[in-house]
Design an enzyme around this catalytic site. Sequence first.
Site, mmCIF file in Angstrom:
data_model
loop_
_atom_site.group_PDB
_atom_site.id
_atom_site.type_symbol
_atom_site.label_atom_id
_atom_site.label_comp_id
_atom_site.label_asym_id
_atom_site.label_seq_id
_atom_site.Cartn_x
_atom_site.Cartn_y
_atom_site.Cartn_z
ATOM 1 N N CYS A 52 0.851 -1.184 0.000
ATOM 2 C CA CYS A 52 0.000 0.000 0.000
ATOM 3 C C CYS A 52 0.889 1.236 0.000
ATOM 4 O O CYS A 52 1.729 1.409 0.890
ATOM 5 C CB CYS A 52 -0.873 -0.037 1.255
ATOM 6 S SG CYS A 52 -1.791 1.466 1.542
ATOM 7 N N CYS A 77 -0.374 3.590 -6.545
ATOM 8 C CA CYS A 77 -1.374 2.967 -5.675
ATOM 9 C C CYS A 77 -1.486 1.540 -6.189
ATOM 10 O O CYS A 77 -1.566 1.325 -7.405
ATOM 11 C CB CYS A 77 -2.715 3.693 -5.791
ATOM 12 S SG CYS A 77 -4.089 2.814 -4.995
ATOM 13 N N THR A 78 -1.486 0.590 -5.284
ATOM 14 C CA THR A 78 -1.456 -0.811 -5.729
ATOM 15 C C THR A 78 -2.791 -1.258 -6.338
ATOM 16 O O THR A 78 -2.868 -2.340 -6.904
ATOM 17 C CB THR A 78 -1.064 -1.741 -4.569
ATOM 18 O OG1 THR A 78 -1.949 -1.495 -3.459
ATOM 19 C CG2 THR A 78 0.370 -1.505 -4.143
HETATM 20 N N1 DGL Z 1 -3.736 0.339 -2.478
HETATM 21 C C1 DGL Z 1 -3.627 1.477 -1.591
HETATM 22 C C2 DGL Z 1 -2.414 2.285 -1.990
HETATM 23 O O1 DGL Z 1 -1.509 1.741 -2.595
HETATM 24 C C3 DGL Z 1 -4.935 2.172 -1.603
HETATM 25 C C4 DGL Z 1 -5.186 3.031 -0.434
HETATM 26 C C5 DGL Z 1 -6.643 3.383 -0.261
HETATM 27 O O2 DGL Z 1 -7.376 2.543 0.241
HETATM 28 O O3 DGL Z 1 -7.034 4.515 -0.552
HETATM 29 O O4 DGL Z 1 -2.304 3.439 -1.706
#
Ligand code: DGL
Length: 259
Positions: free
Chosen positions: A73, A177-178
């Site tokens: 994340c 963002c993943t």
């Molecule tokens: N996958 C998270 C990231 O890499 C998402 C964060 C979110 O829930 O906004 O930032």
Amino acid sequence: MNNSPIGVFDSGVGGLTVLKELADLMPNETYIYIGDNCHSPYGDKSRQELLAYTTDILSYFQTQGTDLVVMACNTTSSLVLEELRLRFDKMTIIGVIDATVEKVSQTQKERVLVMATAATIASGVYQQKIGASSYGLACPKLVPLIEQAAPQAMIEAYLKTLLEPLQGQFDQIVLGCTHYPIIQDMIGHLYPGAQLISSSEAVAHAVYQYCLQANRIASKKTARSKIYTTGALESFVLSSRSFFDYRGYDVRYLPPLTK
Ligand code: DGL
């Protein structure tokens, strides 16, 4: 050899893009994945809230004998990684940002657009580490749309409002963002000509390198990997089954760790 499970977490299904890469590179490891959907999205939470959620997730991993945690994340990697390393000094915690910035620096592109959550962009971490040639674009609605398995047309319409004003200005886009690798074809289509850098791929390779150096790669499978969500199991599977193959994993609901 080390048989402790590797902990991987995110706010929801996004970190599965990291888990998928990890399982391709190191298929014999046992993974425990937590999608903290109960608190999703992380991108609109304060640092204090993120610290509370992630401390509880790492404490849970500790009870499972985990010695290596992958923070899949960008948001928590930007805001709470250093503090968690202090709080859990017996664990190795690998975040997404440095691995991604390293990948960017290898490409020597001049004009870099970083797409990420509002919290990641507000932290300024990517912009500082990549340098003056980068521009941070907050995309606050993308994670909720992906988590809701929104129709492609809806995601595309939102992406257009973000990317159209920036056409022609950048030759590289960091998927900071993943969740974004899930929609990378749409992003590539709407912003032709730019090279896409996936933070998910970058961190998975960094973890692989770490495990190689630490002589920590399992030669045979000893246990099944687990995937947990702290939200509704059905919608978690619904929003991820197009890109993630659940065969070989136990998938369950986990009651929220932070009340
Ligand atoms: N996958 C998270 C990231 O890499 C998402 C964060 C979110 O829930 O906004 O930032």
